[in-house]
Design a protein around this motif. Structure first.
Motif, PDB file in Angstrom:
ATOM      1  N   GLU A  88       0.978  -1.157  -0.066  1.00 34.63           N
ATOM      2  CA  GLU A  88      -0.154  -0.083  -0.075  1.00 34.63           C
ATOM      3  C   GLU A  88       0.922   1.289   0.163  1.00 34.63           C
ATOM      4  OE1 GLU A  88      -1.128   0.581   4.764  1.00 34.63           O
ATOM      5  OE2 GLU A  88      -2.121  -1.075   3.573  1.00 34.63           O
ATOM      6  N   PRO A  89       0.363   2.320  -0.287  1.00 34.08           N
ATOM      7  CA  PRO A  89       1.103   3.624  -0.393  1.00 34.08           C
ATOM      8  C   PRO A  89       1.793   3.867   0.857  1.00 34.08           C
ATOM      9  CG  PRO A  89      -0.934   3.884  -1.322  1.00 34.08           C
ATOM     10  CD  PRO A  89      -1.020   2.766  -0.576  1.00 34.08           C
ATOM     11  N   ALA A 103      -2.744  -0.952  -8.501  1.00 30.80           N
ATOM     12  CA  ALA A 103      -3.726   0.075  -8.397  1.00 30.80           C
ATOM     13  C   ALA A 103      -3.069   1.540  -8.418  1.00 30.80           C
ATOM     14  CB  ALA A 103      -4.510  -0.198  -7.090  1.00 30.80           C
ATOM     15  N   GLN A 105      -3.940   4.600  -9.327  1.00 28.26           N
ATOM     16  CA  GLN A 105      -4.490   5.605  -8.696  1.00 28.26           C
ATOM     17  C   GLN A 105      -4.276   5.930  -7.209  1.00 28.26           C
ATOM     18  OE1 GLN A 105      -6.186   8.397  -9.784  1.00 28.26           O
ATOM     19  NE2 GLN A 105      -5.794   7.708 -11.680  1.00 28.26           N
ATOM     20  N   ALA A 106      -4.362   4.694  -6.556  1.00 24.85           N
ATOM     21  CA  ALA A 106      -3.908   4.648  -5.070  1.00 24.85           C
ATOM     22  C   ALA A 106      -2.518   5.493  -5.063  1.00 24.85           C
ATOM     23  CB  ALA A 106      -4.281   3.589  -4.345  1.00 24.85           C
ATOM     24  N   TYR A 107      -1.767   4.792  -5.579  1.00 24.47           N
ATOM     25  CA  TYR A 107      -0.286   5.261  -5.155  1.00 24.47           C
ATOM     26  C   TYR A 107      -0.098   6.689  -5.687  1.00 24.47           C
ATOM     27  CZ  TYR A 107       0.647   0.321  -4.046  1.00 24.47           C
ATOM     28  OH  TYR A 107       0.620  -0.685  -3.395  1.00 24.47           O
ATOM     29  N   ARG A 109      -2.177   9.044  -5.826  1.00 27.21           N
ATOM     30  CA  ARG A 109      -2.938   9.863  -5.079  1.00 27.21           C
ATOM     31  C   ARG A 109      -2.010  10.037  -3.851  1.00 27.21           C
ATOM     32  NH1 ARG A 109      -7.812   7.961  -5.831  1.00 27.21           N
ATOM     33  NH2 ARG A 109      -7.571   6.074  -4.460  1.00 27.21           N
ATOM     34  N   ALA A 110      -1.531   9.033  -3.412  1.00 29.19           N
ATOM     35  CA  ALA A 110      -0.424   9.215  -2.255  1.00 29.19           C
ATOM     36  C   ALA A 110       0.665   9.838  -2.289  1.00 29.19           C
ATOM     37  CB  ALA A 110      -0.217   7.825  -1.635  1.00 29.19           C
ATOM     38  N   THR A 118       7.144   9.211  -9.568  1.00 29.83           N
ATOM     39  CA  THR A 118       6.260   8.032 -10.018  1.00 29.83           C
ATOM     40  C   THR A 118       6.495   7.465 -11.419  1.00 29.83           C
ATOM     41  OG1 THR A 118       4.498   9.670 -10.850  1.00 29.83           O
ATOM     42  CG2 THR A 118       4.412   8.841  -8.496  1.00 29.83           C
ATOM     43  N   GLN A 128      -2.922   9.527 -15.848  1.00 27.48           N
ATOM     44  CA  GLN A 128      -3.605   9.492 -14.538  1.00 27.48           C
ATOM     45  C   GLN A 128      -2.765  10.190 -13.622  1.00 27.48           C
ATOM     46  OE1 GLN A 128      -4.070   5.572 -13.193  1.00 27.48           O
ATOM     47  NE2 GLN A 128      -4.327   4.516 -15.209  1.00 27.48           N
TER      48      GLN A 128
END
Length: 175
Positions: A88-89, A103, A105-107, A109-110, A118, A128
């Motif tokens: 997870e992030p 996923a 988007q989750a990474y 976003r974090a 990134t 994205q």
């Protein structure tokens, strides 16, 4: 019969570690690129200043041990380079590699608003919000960079690296 079973088991036990270590040339090349990105990106003072420079691999690790081997005994500005797989992030990553299937988007976003480089491999990664995206062209691994996304993250990408890349805007459109 027990002797045959023992022989089969021995072969399976010998082959399994070999199969686990097989990494495609694609990921060996990407590991080398990730290492070199460290050389041509400057992080802002807001990035972690102590300890190793860290590449976090999001979700599954497609590199096997190739990334660790590439980074072994390497330093940038006297700081060792290390790779970790994260599920997870996390905030203590200088670079986050998001493999296809993770996923994104989750990474992303974090990482938003933080000095985190990134890097992904999905065709829509830059659209994205990603900074660098790998793609394949003519059997070679290439990359696209969104310099504006890097600037927003507080990262300065060397002109030498930008010369090697396709340049894209926030929608992922190559200029």
């Amino acid at each position: 019969m027990p002797r045959t079973l023992s022989a089969v088991l021995a072969v399976v036990l010998l082959i399994a570690p070999l199969r686990a270590q097989v990494v495609s040339d694609e990921y060996r090349v990407k590991a080398a690129y990730l290492y070199n990105f460290f050389k041509y990106v400057e992080w802002s003072a807001a990035a972690p200043q102590q300890g190793p420079m860290t590449i976090c691999v999001a979700g599954r690790n497609p590199f096997g041990d190739a990334l660790d081997q590439t980074l072994a005994n390497e330093t940038i500005n006297g700081r060792p380079l290390v790779a970790r797989t994260i599920l997870e992030p996390e905030m203590n990553c200088h670079m986050v590699f998001v493999p296809d299937g993770a996923a994104a988007q989750a990474y992303l976003r974090a990482a938003s608003g933080t000095p985190t480089l990134t890097v992904g491999e999905r065709h829509d990664f830059i659209a994205q919000g990603g900074i660098i995206s790998f793609y394949e062209a003519g059997g070679n691994i290439r990359f696209t960079i969104n310099p504006m996304a890097a600037e927003r993250a507080g990262l300065r990408i060397s002109a030498r690296l930008l010369e090697l890349a396709q340049i894209a805007d926030d929608q992922g459109t190559v200029r």
